[in-house]
Write a protein that holds these residues in place. Structure first.
Motif: not given
Length: 97
Positions: A12, A16, A78, A82
């Motif tokens: 993550n 990001t 994941m 996203r």
């Protein structure tokens, strides 16, 4: 057993980072987009490649092994979750609708 909490956090954070600093990836996309490839599609491919490379390299350094099937499945889940966020960032940075 899939990705543990620490590896999920690492993934993550990688995603990001690429979303916070899109020029890292998208500058290359503008220079390298080939004839026949749309710029957003090419940029998305570079994004996924960058995220994958950074995450896989870090995972290998930390764990001294490659991801197993369950971990790879978690990685893809994941990333898929996203994907809309990645597309929005690409379109915003390239000033597309």
């Amino acid at each position: 057993m899939g990705l543990d909490v620490i590896e999920e956090k690492n993934l993550n954070e990688t995603i990001t980072y690429t979303l916070d600093y899109p020029r890292v990836v998208l500058t290359e996309a503008k220079l390298l987009a080939l004839n026949g490839a749309t710029l957003p599609d090419f940029a998305f491919g570079l994004y996924v490649g960058y995220i994958s490379g950074v995450f896989f390299d870090g995972f290998l350094r930390r764990n001294k092994r490659f991801l197993n099937e369950e971990e790879m499945s978690d990685f893809h889940s994941m990333l898929f979750k996203r994907t809309p966020e990645i597309w929005l960032k690409i379109k915003a940075h390239l000033k597309l609708k």
